[in-house]
Design a protein around this motif. Sequence first.
Motif, PDB file in Angstrom:
ATOM      1  N   ARG A 115       6.163  -6.441  43.847  1.00 54.33           N
ATOM      2  CA  ARG A 115       6.306  -6.156  42.417  1.00 54.33           C
ATOM      3  C   ARG A 115       7.670  -6.598  41.908  1.00 54.33           C
ATOM      4  O   ARG A 115       7.816  -6.975  40.753  1.00 54.33           O
ATOM      5  N   SER A 116       8.668  -6.517  42.752  1.00 53.64           N
ATOM      6  CA  SER A 116      10.026  -6.902  42.387  1.00 53.64           C
ATOM      7  C   SER A 116      10.807  -7.142  43.667  1.00 53.64           C
ATOM      8  O   SER A 116      10.405  -6.671  44.734  1.00 53.64           O
ATOM      9  N   PHE A 175      17.936  -1.774  43.572  1.00 57.97           N
ATOM     10  CA  PHE A 175      16.474  -1.901  43.516  1.00 57.97           C
ATOM     11  C   PHE A 175      15.804  -0.642  44.073  1.00 57.97           C
ATOM     12  O   PHE A 175      14.816  -0.166  43.513  1.00 57.97           O
ATOM     13  N   ARG A 176      16.331  -0.108  45.143  1.00 61.05           N
ATOM     14  CA  ARG A 176      15.770   1.107  45.743  1.00 61.05           C
ATOM     15  C   ARG A 176      15.852   2.266  44.743  1.00 61.05           C
ATOM     16  O   ARG A 176      14.884   3.000  44.550  1.00 61.05           O
ATOM     17  N   TRP A 209       9.863  -3.277  36.238  1.00 59.98           N
ATOM     18  CA  TRP A 209       9.074  -2.405  37.101  1.00 59.98           C
ATOM     19  C   TRP A 209       7.971  -1.707  36.299  1.00 59.98           C
ATOM     20  O   TRP A 209       6.819  -1.672  36.720  1.00 59.98           O
ATOM     21  N   GLU A 213      11.082   2.770  45.674  1.00 58.43           N
ATOM     22  CA  GLU A 213      10.334   2.226  46.810  1.00 58.43           C
ATOM     23  C   GLU A 213      11.272   1.855  47.948  1.00 58.43           C
ATOM     24  O   GLU A 213      12.438   1.538  47.719  1.00 58.43           O
ATOM     25  N   PHE A 217      10.040  -4.983  46.866  1.00 61.33           N
ATOM     26  CA  PHE A 217       9.805  -3.573  46.573  1.00 61.33           C
ATOM     27  C   PHE A 217       8.430  -3.451  45.943  1.00 61.33           C
ATOM     28  O   PHE A 217       8.134  -4.112  44.954  1.00 61.33           O
ATOM     29  N   GLY A 218       7.593  -2.608  46.527  1.00 61.51           N
ATOM     30  CA  GLY A 218       6.234  -2.463  46.043  1.00 61.51           C
ATOM     31  C   GLY A 218       5.430  -3.716  46.321  1.00 61.51           C
ATOM     32  O   GLY A 218       5.930  -4.691  46.895  1.00 61.51           O
ATOM     33  N   GLN A 254       3.898  -2.129  36.698  1.00 60.30           N
ATOM     34  CA  GLN A 254       3.040  -0.958  36.920  1.00 60.30           C
ATOM     35  C   GLN A 254       1.941  -0.918  35.857  1.00 60.30           C
ATOM     36  O   GLN A 254       0.797  -0.556  36.148  1.00 60.30           O
ATOM     37  N   THR A 271      13.367   1.444  41.605  1.00 56.58           N
ATOM     38  CA  THR A 271      11.927   1.401  41.903  1.00 56.58           C
ATOM     39  C   THR A 271      11.419   2.649  42.614  1.00 56.58           C
ATOM     40  O   THR A 271      10.238   2.966  42.528  1.00 56.58           O
ATOM     41  N   ILE A 302      15.662  -4.495  35.669  1.00 59.78           N
ATOM     42  CA  ILE A 302      14.806  -4.148  36.806  1.00 59.78           C
ATOM     43  C   ILE A 302      13.845  -3.033  36.408  1.00 59.78           C
ATOM     44  O   ILE A 302      12.650  -3.082  36.709  1.00 59.78           O
TER      45      ILE A 302
END
Length: 144
Positions: A71-72, A36-37, A136, A42, A54-55, A140, A40, A132
């Motif tokens: 956001r996720s 995820f990092r 994302w 984030e 995340f976000g 956005q 994203t 993912i």
Amino acid sequence: MNEPKTTMNDKSVEDFIDAVEPKAKREDAQRLLDLFRKVTGEEPRMWGDAIIGFGEYRTTYESGREVHWMRSGFSPRKARHSLYLMGGYCDEQAAADREDALQRLGKHKTGKSCLYVNKLADIDLKVLEEMIANDWVAMQRRYP
């Protein structure tokens, strides 16, 4: 109006993951965190006691209810991992992409805005990464 039970906080993501049991679930959680990092861009934040997000975004529903949410994200739950991929539920293109990806993902279940996976060995991680990323982008686009 009632305040939401699950809100962003300053608890340590690393401490949370370090406490996940059993070891295999903890190792999967670390892999999800890294994935995820990467996708994203984030840094993760804890939401409530057990969700890594995340976000973030804010919106107001037609009912007037205001929402502040990630956001996720994901949660390494006892029975299975819960992945929060909301983009496919608020964006038509993301929904179509999600349906295609789910056919290729591997063993999973779905809920209203969640994807449930028992263990990462059951799924194709490249397909999950694609999901993912698509989610994302949709979030956005929908909530700039």
